[in-house]
Design a protein around this motif. Structure first.
Motif, PDB file in Angstrom:
ATOM      1  N   LEU A 189      21.252  -4.291  26.593  1.00 29.24           N
ATOM      2  CA  LEU A 189      21.074  -5.352  25.602  1.00 29.24           C
ATOM      3  C   LEU A 189      19.683  -5.325  24.994  1.00 29.24           C
ATOM      4  N   MET A 190      18.694  -5.003  25.809  1.00 27.33           N
ATOM      5  CA  MET A 190      17.314  -4.998  25.339  1.00 27.33           C
ATOM      6  C   MET A 190      16.950  -3.668  24.697  1.00 27.33           C
ATOM      7  N   PHE A 191      17.361  -2.566  25.288  1.00 31.27           N
ATOM      8  CA  PHE A 191      16.816  -1.269  24.903  1.00 31.27           C
ATOM      9  C   PHE A 191      17.485  -0.681  23.659  1.00 31.27           C
ATOM     10  N   LEU A 192      18.818  -0.741  23.551  1.00 32.72           N
ATOM     11  CA  LEU A 192      19.482  -0.119  22.410  1.00 32.72           C
ATOM     12  C   LEU A 192      19.074  -0.729  21.071  1.00 32.72           C
ATOM     13  N   PRO A 193      18.970  -2.071  20.967  1.00 26.68           N
ATOM     14  CA  PRO A 193      18.446  -2.613  19.701  1.00 26.68           C
ATOM     15  C   PRO A 193      17.030  -2.128  19.398  1.00 26.68           C
ATOM     16  N   LYS A 194      16.218  -1.953  20.444  1.00 26.40           N
ATOM     17  CA  LYS A 194      14.860  -1.440  20.227  1.00 26.40           C
ATOM     18  C   LYS A 194      14.880  -0.003  19.746  1.00 26.40           C
ATOM     19  N   VAL A 195      15.859   0.764  20.182  1.00 23.36           N
ATOM     20  CA  VAL A 195      15.979   2.146  19.703  1.00 23.36           C
ATOM     21  C   VAL A 195      16.249   2.157  18.200  1.00 23.36           C
ATOM     22  N   VAL A 196      17.094   1.234  17.740  1.00 23.28           N
ATOM     23  CA  VAL A 196      17.352   1.122  16.302  1.00 23.28           C
ATOM     24  C   VAL A 196      16.056   0.808  15.562  1.00 23.28           C
ATOM     25  N   LEU A 197      15.288  -0.145  16.096  1.00 28.10           N
ATOM     26  CA  LEU A 197      13.991  -0.473  15.499  1.00 28.10           C
ATOM     27  C   LEU A 197      13.079   0.747  15.477  1.00 28.10           C
ATOM     28  N   PHE A 198      13.058   1.474  16.572  1.00 29.91           N
ATOM     29  CA  PHE A 198      12.194   2.644  16.679  1.00 29.91           C
ATOM     30  C   PHE A 198      12.539   3.686  15.616  1.00 29.91           C
ATOM     31  N   VAL A 199      13.827   3.987  15.468  1.00 30.15           N
ATOM     32  CA  VAL A 199      14.247   5.020  14.513  1.00 30.15           C
ATOM     33  C   VAL A 199      13.805   4.662  13.100  1.00 30.15           C
ATOM     34  N   ILE A 200      14.015   3.404  12.705  1.00 27.57           N
ATOM     35  CA  ILE A 200      13.664   2.989  11.349  1.00 27.57           C
ATOM     36  C   ILE A 200      12.151   2.926  11.157  1.00 27.57           C
ATOM     37  N   MET A 201      11.453   2.328  12.115  1.00 29.39           N
ATOM     38  CA  MET A 201      10.011   2.175  11.975  1.00 29.39           C
ATOM     39  C   MET A 201       9.283   3.509  12.091  1.00 29.39           C
ATOM     40  N   PHE A 202       9.754   4.382  12.963  1.00 28.35           N
ATOM     41  CA  PHE A 202       9.144   5.706  13.087  1.00 28.35           C
ATOM     42  C   PHE A 202       9.391   6.520  11.818  1.00 28.35           C
ATOM     43  N   GLY A 203      10.609   6.366  11.263  1.00 26.99           N
ATOM     44  CA  GLY A 203      10.899   7.031   9.995  1.00 26.99           C
ATOM     45  C   GLY A 203       9.965   6.560   8.894  1.00 26.99           C
ATOM     46  N   GLU A 204       9.706   5.258   8.888  1.00 26.65           N
ATOM     47  CA  GLU A 204       8.758   4.730   7.900  1.00 26.65           C
ATOM     48  C   GLU A 204       7.370   5.316   8.120  1.00 26.65           C
ATOM     49  N   ASP A 205       6.952   5.457   9.368  1.00 27.08           N
ATOM     50  CA  ASP A 205       5.628   6.014   9.650  1.00 27.08           C
ATOM     51  C   ASP A 205       5.510   7.454   9.164  1.00 27.08           C
ATOM     52  N   ILE A 206       6.566   8.225   9.318  1.00 23.58           N
ATOM     53  CA  ILE A 206       6.545   9.602   8.813  1.00 23.58           C
ATOM     54  C   ILE A 206       6.335   9.593   7.307  1.00 23.58           C
ATOM     55  N   LEU A 207       7.055   8.688   6.634  1.00 21.59           N
ATOM     56  CA  LEU A 207       6.910   8.565   5.182  1.00 21.59           C
ATOM     57  C   LEU A 207       5.499   8.115   4.817  1.00 21.59           C
ATOM     58  N   ARG A 208       4.961   7.175   5.589  1.00 27.85           N
ATOM     59  CA  ARG A 208       3.602   6.683   5.312  1.00 27.85           C
ATOM     60  C   ARG A 208       2.558   7.799   5.461  1.00 27.85           C
ATOM     61  N   VAL A 209       2.765   8.659   6.438  1.00 29.47           N
ATOM     62  CA  VAL A 209       1.834   9.779   6.628  1.00 29.47           C
ATOM     63  C   VAL A 209       1.898  10.738   5.450  1.00 29.47           C
TER      64      VAL A 209
END
Length: 413
Positions: free
Chosen positions: A72-92
């Motif tokens: 319940l805690m970890f899988l939603p965080k994985v979704v957050l991670f994928v999107i936010m990390f993708g944004e960071d790649i774009l920001r770089v």
């Protein structure tokens, strides 16, 4: 040691990005503190359960609860991670472009890397709510959302007396996981409502220990015995191999007790053996093997199970693990018309739109993982399971009662 370092890096990275998403949309500190407190409490509970896990007892209610909370805690965080990390790649990349513009094309950028976008953080949080809500539903409702799935299979060499013969298959009861007597009673009523000719159970009656079934004997004894009986085989969990035993004698006693459960609920347990089902002077062969899995216990012996069976017989094989069909049965010298398996549970997680789409991560491990498959004129049905194990719920892959009607004729009939 390296394994734990990798685990900590993964967990830390996922949590850091989830924290950043919360921070981006939060106008005050209370939401951040709430996130931190909840995460610490869940991680603390998981750690407590993990370090107090008793291998002589095996999985219990606390184990299931801990796994459920973790997912319940970890899988939603994985979704957050994928999107936010993708944004960071774009920001770089944007930052690199801005840097090159500033230094080689006389640009005037004051800030190379742009700040996080509020919209994307809100979108990430919204999308992460989908697995959270799905997992929550799976725990409280999905695990008992029983479905009766009906199939009609055609065989040109089916004895005429068995044209229209119906069998009901259940699999993977995992009685040690149950926590709702009314739900199980309802499921048993569903089985009885099918009015079929024979009932077949394809293994994993418990998680580990025979005593898990004690509160449920009378419930499963209510399954009506149809005209041609009730038969069963063992699954990988029925051998007591996932806990530590004080002695070999106690492990063997548990195994004997598990085998005796089948008799208590009026099922005939087939241990690498066969039976003929006869009707109007004709017959079909029912064969039951012990567990045979590519990655699990290999106790099944097809040759032993079929030593009294003729090559000309119409054969129904009960074998818990579908990898047996993939790696031995379908290429065996004998022709097994229909194999009935379970084991995969469909991972208790996936997406199914009947007739259009079917997906679960388990398909990357098992070629046949849910439903009917056909190769070389042989069928297998992989039942999605009656119960649940590890994750105390089901999302998209619901508990199943299979009803299969055998018809004489071709597939195009």
């Amino acid at each position: 040691m390296l394994r734990w370092v990798i685990v900590l890096i993964v967990f830390g990275g996922v949590d850091l990005y989830a924290f950043q998403a919360i921070k981006t949309i939060s106008r005050g500190q209370w939401l951040l503190w709430l996130y931190v407190i909840i995460s610490v409490l869940i991680y603390g509970y998981m750690t407590y359960v993990f370090f107090n896990y008793d291998r002589s007892i095996g999985p219990n209610a606390a184990t299931l609860r801990a796994i459920g909370l973790f997912l319940l805690m970890f899988l939603p965080k994985v979704v957050l991670f994928v999107i936010m990390f993708g944004e960071d790649i774009l920001r770089v990349f944007i930052g690199g472009y801005n840097y090159l513009t500033d230094n080689f094309f006389s640009g005037t950028s004051e800030k190379y890397i742009p700040t996080r976008r509020l919209f994307l953080s809100k979108l990430a949080l919204g999308l992460s709510a989908i697995p959270f809500a799905s997992l929550l539903y799976g725990i409280f409702k999905g695990k008992y959302n029983y479905k009766v799935l009906k199939y009609t299979l055609y065989f040109e060499d089916l004895p005429e007396a068995f044209d229209g013969f119906k069998l009901t298959q259940i699999s993977d009861i995992h009685s040690g996981s149950f926590d709702d007597k009314d739900a199980i009673e309802y499921a048993v009523d569903l089985i009885n409502d099918q009015d079929t000719d024979v009932i077949l159970f394809t293994g994993d009656i418990v998680n580990t220990k025979a005593e898990e079934m004690d509160p449920w004997i009378n419930t499963f004894k209510r399954i009506k015995t149809p005209e041609f009986g009730k038969y069963s085989v063992l699954g990988n969990h029925d051998y007591g191999e996932y806990v530590s035993w004080p002695s070999k004698i106690e492990k063997e006693a548990n195994f004997e007790a598990i085998k005796n459960i089948h008799n208590k609920i009026d099922f005939k347990l087939l241990l690498n053996e066969s039976r003929y089902i006869e009707k109007n002077g004709q017959r079909l062969a029912l064969i039951g093997v012990e567990n045979w899995g590519k990655s699990f216990k290999k106790a099944g012996d097809l040759d032993l199970a079929t030593k009294h069976i003729s090559s000309d017989d119409f054969k129904i094989l009960m074998s818990h693990d579908p990898s047996h069909w993939e790696y031995e049965v379908k290429s065996h010298k004998e022709h097994y018309h229909l194999t009935l398996s379970g084991h995969t549970h469909g991972l208790q997680f996936g997406i199914e739109i009947p007739g259009f789409f079917k997906w679960s991560p388990v398909q990357y491990v098992y070629k046949q993982w849910a439903g009917i498959y056909k190769e070389a004129g042989q069928y297998i049905n992989v039942n999605r399971g009656f119960g649940f194990h590890a994750y105390p719920g089901r999302v998209g892959i619901w508990p199943e009662i299979s009803v299969i009607e055998l018809k004489k004729g071709s597939d195009n009939a």
